[in-house]
Design a protein around this motif. Structure first.
Motif, PDB file in Angstrom:
ATOM      1  N   PRO A  13     -59.698  42.752 -43.066  1.00  0.00           N
ATOM      2  CA  PRO A  13     -58.408  43.295 -42.599  1.00  0.00           C
ATOM      3  C   PRO A  13     -58.003  44.577 -43.322  1.00  0.00           C
ATOM      4  CG  PRO A  13     -58.081  41.308 -43.937  1.00  0.00           C
ATOM      5  CD  PRO A  13     -59.549  41.405 -43.655  1.00  0.00           C
ATOM      6  N   TRP A  14     -58.598  44.815 -44.509  1.00  0.00           N
ATOM      7  CA  TRP A  14     -58.218  46.007 -45.275  1.00  0.00           C
ATOM      8  C   TRP A  14     -58.680  47.313 -44.626  1.00  0.00           C
ATOM      9  CZ3 TRP A  14     -61.500  42.148 -47.205  1.00  0.00           C
ATOM     10  CH2 TRP A  14     -62.864  42.450 -47.248  1.00  0.00           C
ATOM     11  N   ILE A  15     -59.718  47.238 -43.783  1.00  0.00           N
ATOM     12  CA  ILE A  15     -60.243  48.479 -43.200  1.00  0.00           C
ATOM     13  C   ILE A  15     -59.180  49.199 -42.372  1.00  0.00           C
ATOM     14  CG2 ILE A  15     -61.914  49.420 -41.569  1.00  0.00           C
ATOM     15  CD1 ILE A  15     -63.929  47.347 -42.508  1.00  0.00           C
ATOM     16  N   ALA A  16     -58.353  48.439 -41.669  1.00  0.00           N
ATOM     17  CA  ALA A  16     -57.303  49.041 -40.832  1.00  0.00           C
ATOM     18  C   ALA A  16     -56.252  49.758 -41.672  1.00  0.00           C
ATOM     19  CB  ALA A  16     -56.631  47.968 -39.979  1.00  0.00           C
ATOM     20  N   SER A  17     -56.166  49.412 -42.966  1.00  0.00           N
ATOM     21  CA  SER A  17     -55.176  50.039 -43.854  1.00  0.00           C
ATOM     22  C   SER A  17     -55.748  51.197 -44.660  1.00  0.00           C
ATOM     23  CB  SER A  17     -54.602  48.978 -44.822  1.00  0.00           C
ATOM     24  OG  SER A  17     -53.937  47.953 -44.124  1.00  0.00           O
ATOM     25  N   TYR A  18     -57.044  51.484 -44.471  1.00  0.00           N
ATOM     26  CA  TYR A  18     -57.667  52.569 -45.223  1.00  0.00           C
ATOM     27  C   TYR A  18     -56.991  53.910 -44.915  1.00  0.00           C
ATOM     28  CZ  TYR A  18     -61.873  50.569 -47.445  1.00  0.00           C
ATOM     29  OH  TYR A  18     -62.739  49.900 -48.268  1.00  0.00           O
ATOM     30  N   PRO A  19     -56.800  54.760 -45.943  1.00  0.00           N
ATOM     31  CA  PRO A  19     -56.292  56.113 -45.692  1.00  0.00           C
ATOM     32  C   PRO A  19     -57.236  56.877 -44.765  1.00  0.00           C
ATOM     33  CG  PRO A  19     -56.190  55.580 -48.031  1.00  0.00           C
ATOM     34  CD  PRO A  19     -56.974  54.489 -47.381  1.00  0.00           C
ATOM     35  N   GLU A  20     -56.688  57.824 -44.051  1.00  0.00           N
ATOM     36  CA  GLU A  20     -57.468  58.608 -43.098  1.00  0.00           C
ATOM     37  C   GLU A  20     -58.645  59.296 -43.792  1.00  0.00           C
ATOM     38  OE1 GLU A  20     -56.757  62.250 -39.870  1.00  0.00           O
ATOM     39  OE2 GLU A  20     -55.063  61.375 -40.966  1.00  0.00           O
ATOM     40  N   GLY A  21     -59.793  59.227 -43.163  1.00  0.00           N
ATOM     41  CA  GLY A  21     -60.977  59.896 -43.690  1.00  0.00           C
ATOM     42  C   GLY A  21     -61.884  59.014 -44.525  1.00  0.00           C
ATOM     43  N   ILE A  22     -61.438  57.803 -44.895  1.00  0.00           N
ATOM     44  CA  ILE A  22     -62.265  56.889 -45.701  1.00  0.00           C
ATOM     45  C   ILE A  22     -62.894  55.846 -44.781  1.00  0.00           C
ATOM     46  CG2 ILE A  22     -62.314  55.242 -47.602  1.00  0.00           C
ATOM     47  CD1 ILE A  22     -59.969  56.717 -48.854  1.00  0.00           C
ATOM     48  N   VAL A  23     -64.185  55.675 -44.911  1.00  0.00           N
ATOM     49  CA  VAL A  23     -64.934  54.753 -44.045  1.00  0.00           C
ATOM     50  C   VAL A  23     -65.533  53.640 -44.908  1.00  0.00           C
ATOM     51  CG1 VAL A  23     -66.842  54.560 -42.391  1.00  0.00           C
ATOM     52  CG2 VAL A  23     -65.489  56.678 -42.501  1.00  0.00           C
ATOM     53  N   TRP A  24     -65.301  52.392 -44.523  1.00  0.00           N
ATOM     54  CA  TRP A  24     -65.758  51.265 -45.359  1.00  0.00           C
ATOM     55  C   TRP A  24     -67.278  51.217 -45.474  1.00  0.00           C
ATOM     56  CZ3 TRP A  24     -68.914  47.015 -44.833  1.00  0.00           C
ATOM     57  CH2 TRP A  24     -68.879  46.099 -45.898  1.00  0.00           C
ATOM     58  N   ASP A  25     -67.985  51.415 -44.346  1.00  0.00           N
ATOM     59  CA  ASP A  25     -69.441  51.271 -44.373  1.00  0.00           C
ATOM     60  C   ASP A  25     -70.155  52.615 -44.513  1.00  0.00           C
ATOM     61  OD1 ASP A  25     -68.783  52.174 -41.884  1.00  0.00           O
ATOM     62  OD2 ASP A  25     -69.902  50.640 -40.775  1.00  0.00           O
ATOM     63  N   ASP A  26     -69.493  53.570 -45.172  1.00  0.00           N
ATOM     64  CA  ASP A  26     -70.108  54.863 -45.452  1.00  0.00           C
ATOM     65  C   ASP A  26     -71.329  54.656 -46.350  1.00  0.00           C
ATOM     66  OD1 ASP A  26     -70.348  57.562 -45.286  1.00  0.00           O
ATOM     67  OD2 ASP A  26     -68.473  58.057 -46.320  1.00  0.00           O
ATOM     68  N   LYS A  27     -72.281  55.574 -46.312  1.00  0.00           N
ATOM     69  CA  LYS A  27     -73.488  55.474 -47.135  1.00  0.00           C
ATOM     70  C   LYS A  27     -73.129  55.596 -48.609  1.00  0.00           C
ATOM     71  CE  LYS A  27     -78.004  57.665 -47.922  1.00  0.00           C
ATOM     72  NZ  LYS A  27     -78.715  56.408 -48.123  1.00  0.00           N
ATOM     73  N   ILE A  28     -73.631  54.664 -49.413  1.00  0.00           N
ATOM     74  CA  ILE A  28     -73.381  54.656 -50.850  1.00  0.00           C
ATOM     75  C   ILE A  28     -74.559  55.302 -51.576  1.00  0.00           C
ATOM     76  CG2 ILE A  28     -72.962  53.197 -52.869  1.00  0.00           C
ATOM     77  CD1 ILE A  28     -70.661  53.122 -50.882  1.00  0.00           C
ATOM     78  N   ASP A  29     -74.250  56.288 -52.413  1.00  0.00           N
ATOM     79  CA  ASP A  29     -75.282  57.011 -53.158  1.00  0.00           C
ATOM     80  C   ASP A  29     -75.671  56.217 -54.411  1.00  0.00           C
ATOM     81  OD1 ASP A  29     -76.940  58.823 -54.405  1.00  0.00           O
ATOM     82  OD2 ASP A  29     -75.435  60.404 -54.627  1.00  0.00           O
ATOM     83  N   THR A  30     -76.958  55.914 -54.580  1.00  0.00           N
ATOM     84  CA  THR A  30     -77.416  55.184 -55.769  1.00  0.00           C
ATOM     85  C   THR A  30     -78.372  56.017 -56.622  1.00  0.00           C
ATOM     86  OG1 THR A  30     -79.156  54.106 -54.467  1.00  0.00           O
ATOM     87  CG2 THR A  30     -77.085  52.904 -54.742  1.00  0.00           C
ATOM     88  N   VAL A 408     -59.662  30.362 -48.800  1.00  0.00           N
ATOM     89  CA  VAL A 408     -58.287  30.166 -48.344  1.00  0.00           C
ATOM     90  C   VAL A 408     -57.908  31.270 -47.363  1.00  0.00           C
ATOM     91  CG1 VAL A 408     -57.630  29.033 -50.499  1.00  0.00           C
ATOM     92  CG2 VAL A 408     -57.307  31.500 -50.276  1.00  0.00           C
ATOM     93  N   GLY A 409     -56.806  31.054 -46.661  1.00  0.00           N
ATOM     94  CA  GLY A 409     -56.370  31.989 -45.632  1.00  0.00           C
ATOM     95  C   GLY A 409     -55.519  33.118 -46.187  1.00  0.00           C
ATOM     96  N   ILE A 410     -55.125  34.021 -45.286  1.00  0.00           N
ATOM     97  CA  ILE A 410     -54.263  35.149 -45.643  1.00  0.00           C
ATOM     98  C   ILE A 410     -52.979  34.619 -46.284  1.00  0.00           C
ATOM     99  CG2 ILE A 410     -52.856  37.027 -44.712  1.00  0.00           C
ATOM    100  CD1 ILE A 410     -55.813  37.674 -44.701  1.00  0.00           C
ATOM    101  N   GLY A 411     -52.611  35.212 -47.422  1.00  0.00           N
ATOM    102  CA  GLY A 411     -51.369  34.822 -48.088  1.00  0.00           C
ATOM    103  C   GLY A 411     -51.482  33.632 -49.017  1.00  0.00           C
ATOM    104  N   ASP A 452     -52.726  40.015 -48.297  1.00  0.00           N
ATOM    105  CA  ASP A 452     -51.768  39.921 -47.208  1.00  0.00           C
ATOM    106  C   ASP A 452     -52.429  40.296 -45.880  1.00  0.00           C
ATOM    107  OD1 ASP A 452     -51.815  42.708 -46.990  1.00  0.00           O
ATOM    108  OD2 ASP A 452     -49.793  43.009 -47.773  1.00  0.00           O
ATOM    109  N   GLU A 453     -51.651  40.270 -44.815  1.00  0.00           N
ATOM    110  CA  GLU A 453     -52.221  40.485 -43.478  1.00  0.00           C
ATOM    111  C   GLU A 453     -52.772  41.891 -43.291  1.00  0.00           C
ATOM    112  OE1 GLU A 453     -47.846  41.433 -43.474  1.00  0.00           O
ATOM    113  OE2 GLU A 453     -49.102  39.776 -44.181  1.00  0.00           O
ATOM    114  N   ASP A 454     -52.360  42.837 -44.125  1.00  0.00           N
ATOM    115  CA  ASP A 454     -52.861  44.207 -44.040  1.00  0.00           C
ATOM    116  C   ASP A 454     -54.049  44.458 -44.948  1.00  0.00           C
ATOM    117  OD1 ASP A 454     -50.853  45.021 -42.188  1.00  0.00           O
ATOM    118  OD2 ASP A 454     -49.426  45.173 -43.846  1.00  0.00           O
TER     119      ASP A 454
END
Length: 571
Positions: A13-30, A408-411, A452-454
């Motif tokens: 659920p956190w992906i919908a709250s990400y600031p603009e321009g940030i992608v959860w599954d972006d390529k990670i540099d190792t 456990v569930g949200i909250g 939380d739900e966001d």
């Protein structure tokens, strides 16, 4: 807790709250960090990399010294892939040179806190098999290194000359006024196995190439758990370290790039500072402004002299900035972003800081075993207050019921558990602890909270700090937050103590602000409407100072020991 928990991986659920321009599954540099720093140095060699009390090191100079130190480690000490090298250094230019040099040589960094006792340092170096230690010739630090040599915990020392880190005028003044603070390694009974840092650099040995497998080779063996037991060596691979850097970099939306300047008052040997104050900015070509320890006047001087705009901090440091009458808005007006970590950020500290600075104050969360950052509030836009923010890109989290082991569930409150490329490989030569650290592939943090739900994460307390009163869960942080709302209170720390009737009971240790007075009865009366009867401290003990760890985290360990001694003295 061995019951397999169902997974909520994939439900994010956190992906919908990400600031603009940030992608959860972006390529990670190792890419290994030593490769990244040398590339950054080559890109802009003339730019300033390090500032130490006004003395500066360019990226080009930094690269030369890293390479020379790596070459000397290989040629003079036989350092190769997997060799453990201990660093016992405060924040000075010597630290990044040694850190990246060890990694370039193929070695593994073992960080040592210079304020630890010889016994604690002996356990770490002996457990790690770190035969080589890099340190300073400041007497207080060197005498501990010498004791480790005498005890056989380390076999060779590399000692840097502290005045060489200073700009010329300060170097001369220090050599005259503070010469008693300097040790003389050449006069040591162990001089035959002591090398000068500067002599190794002067050799300008070229290091042989080392093939690193980022996924399996260990970059840093970071000891953790000293406040709750014998420290364990968390094995952080090159990929773990680099992945967390990449995650933080993406989360920062350009914050850690020039023209930013990052203040490093937190010690590099602590995992938070190592990653956020050193690795991330330097590998992006961003200068790091160092202080060897926290002094309010010196920190204010950095803002005035350098115009630094990013401050990774701990709550006690932020409290000092927010509550001190010596701090004005004008003195810290260049500060744009403060990142709080290392301990929970009290709401009162947040409010006090906001009165002194317009900077965005973002709370983050991590642990040594996750290299360290797991969650963070947004660094460019405001987040929900009292939250540690959202999971970083590539990071999955879940909350698991402490008793049943089920998700456990949200909250709903449960233990926070983590998956991600920054999570450690395990503990060094400790298969039992490594097994206990994970639950069906998820890293157990020992922290209790909920989402939380966001997708925003809120922490309540540590499982080990949880107080069980008459069968009810009581969280010290709840009590601490309530006590901190009193105008006379400066700091508070709450512990659980044995209680014949309730099993356990909370006891609060309180430090008052200068010039304020408060009785136990008055404070309990103030708390009557804020806490229930089970949460009300059995006793409130006023102290002139509360014990802290070196990074500034309030320490419960010493208070538990102190209270036990008090009770033993009365019985």
């Amino acid at each position: 807790m061995d019951t397999p928990a169902t997974s909520n991986e994939g439900l994010r659920p956190w992906i919908a709250s990400y600031p603009e321009g940030i992608v959860w599954d972006d390529k990670i540099d190792t890419t290994p960090v030593h490769e990244q720093i040398l590339a950054a140095c080559a890109k802009n060699p003339g730019a300033m990399a390090l500032d130490f009390l006004g003395g500066t090191t360019s990226f080009g100079e930094l690269a030369e010294k890293i390479v020379a130190f790596a070459g000397a480690l290989q040629s003079q000490f036989g350092v190769t892939k997997g060799t453990r090298v201990a660093l016992m250094l405060p924040n000075t230019p010597f630290y990044p040179i040694a850190y990246y040099g060890v990694l370039r040589a193929g070695g593994t960094v073992v960080n040592c806190n210079p304020l630890y006792t010889v016994a604690e340092l002996g356990h770490i170096t002996a457990n790690a098999g770190a035969d080589i230690m890099v340190t300073l010739d400041l007497q207080q630090i060197f005498e501990k290194a010498e004791a480790l040599l005498a005890a056989g915990h380390v076999k060779k020392l590399v000692v840097a000359h502290f005045p060489n880190a200073l700009p010329l005028v300060k170097k001369i003044l220090f050599s005259v006024a503070k010469r008693k603070d300097l040790a003389h390694p050449d006069r040591s009974a162990h001089a035959a196995v002591i090398s000068r840092f500067e002599d190794l650099l002067a050799r300008k040995d070229s290091p042989a190439p080392v093939t690193i497998d980022p996924q399996t080779d260990i970059a840093v063996q970071q000891y953790t758990g000293g406040t709750t037991g014998i420290p364990k060596g968390a094995l952080l691979t090159h990929a773990n370290i680099a992945a967390n850097m990449s995650q933080i970099d993406k989360w920062g939306c350009g914050l850690f790039y020039p023209p930013s300047k990052v203040i490093a008052v937190l010690p590099f040997f602590h995992i938070f500072a190592m990653t956020v104050c050193m690795n991330v900015p330097l590998c992006n070509g961003t200068p790091v402004i160092m202080l060897p320890r926290f002094e309010l006047k010196a920190l204010l001087g950095i803002f005035t002299r350098t115009g630094a705009n990013v401050l990774p901090a701990v709550p006690t440091l932020l409290s000092a900035l927010g509550r001190s009458d010596a701090v004005t808005q004008a003195q810290i007006e260049t500060l744009e972003v403060a990142i709080s970590g290392g301990a929970a950020l009290p709401d009162e500290v947040r409010h006090a800081f906001s009165k002194k600075s317009k900077a965005l104050l973002a709370e983050g969360y991590g642990l040594t075993e996750a290299s360290p950052v797991v969650c963070c509030a947004a660094l460019r836009v405001p987040s929900k207050p009292m939250s540690i923010g959202l999971p970083l890109p590539g990071t999955d989290i879940r909350f698991v019921d402490v008793d049943s082991g089920k998700v456990v569930g949200i909250g709903e409150n449960g233990e926070l558990q983590v998956k991600g490329p920054q999570v450690m490989a395990g503990y060094y030569e400790n298969p039992e602890a490594s097994k206990e650290a994970f639950m069906d592939g998820w890293l157990r943090t020992g922290d209790v909270g909920h989402m939380d739900e966001d997708g925003y994460v809120f922490l309540i307390d540590r499982i080990k700090d949880l107080i069980i009163c008459s069968g009810f869960n009581v969280y010290p942080r709840t009590i601490e937050e309530a006590i901190m709302t009193h105008d006379a209170v400066d700091e508070v720390n709450v512990i659980g103590v044995p209680d014949e009737y309730r099993g356990e009971a909370p006891v609060a240790f309180v430090k008052l602000k200068d010039g304020h007075r408060l009785s136990e009865a008055d404070l309990k009366s103030f708390l009557a409407e804020k806490l229930n009867k089970i949460e009300m401290p059995r006793q409130i003990i006023f102290k002139e100072a509360l014990p802290k760890t070196l990074i500034g985290k309030l320490s419960k360990k010493e208070l538990r020991e102190e209270y036990a001694q008090m009770k033993a003295g009365k019985s």
